[in-house]
Scaffold this active site. Structure first.
Site, PDB file in Angstrom:
ATOM      1  N   ASP A 118       0.850  -1.186   0.000  1.00 20.56           N
ATOM      2  CA  ASP A 118       0.000   0.000   0.000  1.00 20.56           C
ATOM      3  C   ASP A 118       0.892   1.245   0.000  1.00 20.56           C
ATOM      4  O   ASP A 118       1.742   1.403   0.871  1.00 20.56           O
ATOM      5  CB  ASP A 118      -0.883  -0.008   1.252  1.00 20.56           C
ATOM      6  CG  ASP A 118      -1.997   1.019   1.199  1.00 20.56           C
ATOM      7  OD1 ASP A 118      -1.780   2.106   0.617  1.00 20.56           O
ATOM      8  OD2 ASP A 118      -3.071   0.758   1.750  1.00 20.56           O
ATOM      9  N   LYS A 122      -0.818   9.893   1.103  1.00 19.44           N
ATOM     10  CA  LYS A 122      -0.745  11.179   1.801  1.00 19.44           C
ATOM     11  C   LYS A 122       0.521  11.257   2.662  1.00 19.44           C
ATOM     12  O   LYS A 122       0.918  10.275   3.278  1.00 19.44           O
ATOM     13  CB  LYS A 122      -1.986  11.372   2.659  1.00 19.44           C
ATOM     14  CG  LYS A 122      -3.277  11.424   1.841  1.00 19.44           C
ATOM     15  CD  LYS A 122      -4.498  11.582   2.726  1.00 19.44           C
ATOM     16  CE  LYS A 122      -5.779  11.612   1.877  1.00 19.44           C
ATOM     17  NZ  LYS A 122      -6.995  11.746   2.724  1.00 19.44           N
ATOM     18  N   GLU A 194       0.654  -7.329 -10.311  1.00 21.97           N
ATOM     19  CA  GLU A 194       1.664  -7.113 -11.333  1.00 21.97           C
ATOM     20  C   GLU A 194       1.160  -7.550 -12.705  1.00 21.97           C
ATOM     21  O   GLU A 194       1.406  -6.873 -13.714  1.00 21.97           O
ATOM     22  CB  GLU A 194       2.932  -7.877 -10.963  1.00 21.97           C
ATOM     23  CG  GLU A 194       4.110  -7.625 -11.869  1.00 21.97           C
ATOM     24  CD  GLU A 194       5.372  -8.296 -11.352  1.00 21.97           C
ATOM     25  OE1 GLU A 194       6.386  -8.243 -12.076  1.00 21.97           O
ATOM     26  OE2 GLU A 194       5.342  -8.859 -10.245  1.00 21.97           O
TER      27      GLU A 194
END
Length: 212
Positions: A118, A122, A194
């Site tokens: 992940d 931010k 992928e």
């Protein structure tokens, strides 16, 4: 996007129970004993649906793989892949990466795989990235000098962040590529993400970071 809860997840987990390490901290310092051999131990953090780790386990039967995935509804699919292939050298657990030094002893594993983690886009979320200093410090507690972290991502921002993070923490970098599938690297095993990204023509970024 939150994954829809899988039907009969508990029953499916039970059918694959031989692949599940329910209390992994009890295996700290004795993973080879759990596998029943003295083969090297490799770890994948965030194994997703298990395409990568089961593919690696097939290719390298003399390596023991421990795959970590927090979401059980995803983990069960990875375990089912291992069951279908009747693999003997892979185990799964739903532990959190922040507890990794509670699960593995120093020197017990030789490699960590971080595949399409992940990106936590931010800036205020940077500490959650698996290549942030606070995670790299944890990896040092289980890897010895010369041991490596193999990292792949489709996210350029995360890749650049990770390059800087590894350098700041004095890891030795090698095999850096901004386009893995056109780099000539041999033996690449693709994850489900992928495969999807490569079909869309997106470049895959990769590096290896060794403990000094």
């Amino acid at each position: 996007m939150r994954m829809r809860k899988k039907k009969n997840c508990d029953a499916r987990m039970e059918r694959c129970a031989r692949f599940f390490a329910n209390e992994p901290e009890k295996n700290k310092g004795r993973w080879r004993e759990v596998f029943g051999n003295d083969n090297p131990v490799h770890i994948e953090i965030g194994c997703g649906k298990g395409g990568f780790v089961t593919g690696m386990a097939e290719l390298y039967p003399d390596i023991n793989f421990v795959a970590i995935e927090r979401v059980r509804d995803v983990l069960v699919m990875a375990m089912e892949k291992a069951a279908e292939k009747d693999l003997k050298n892979v185990l799964f657990t739903d532990a959190d990466a922040e507890r990794i030094e509670d699960i593995f002893a120093y020197g017990e594993a030789e490699r960590i795989y971080l595949n399409f983690s992940d990106p936590w886009r931010k800036n205020r979320q940077a500490k959650r990235r698996l290549t942030h200093k606070r995670f790299l410090d944890r990896y040092r507690k289980i890897l010895r000098p010369g041991d490596k972290i193999w990292f792949k991502t489709d996210n350029r921002q995360l890749f650049e962040f990770s390059l800087n993070s590894f350098c700041d923490e004095d890891f030795k970098l090698s095999n850096i590529t901004l386009d893995l599938h056109n780099s000539g690297f041999e033996g690449n095993v693709m994850t489900e993400y992928e495969t999807r990204f490569s079909e869309l023509g997106q470049p895959i970024y990769r590096l290896e970071a060794a403990i000094r």
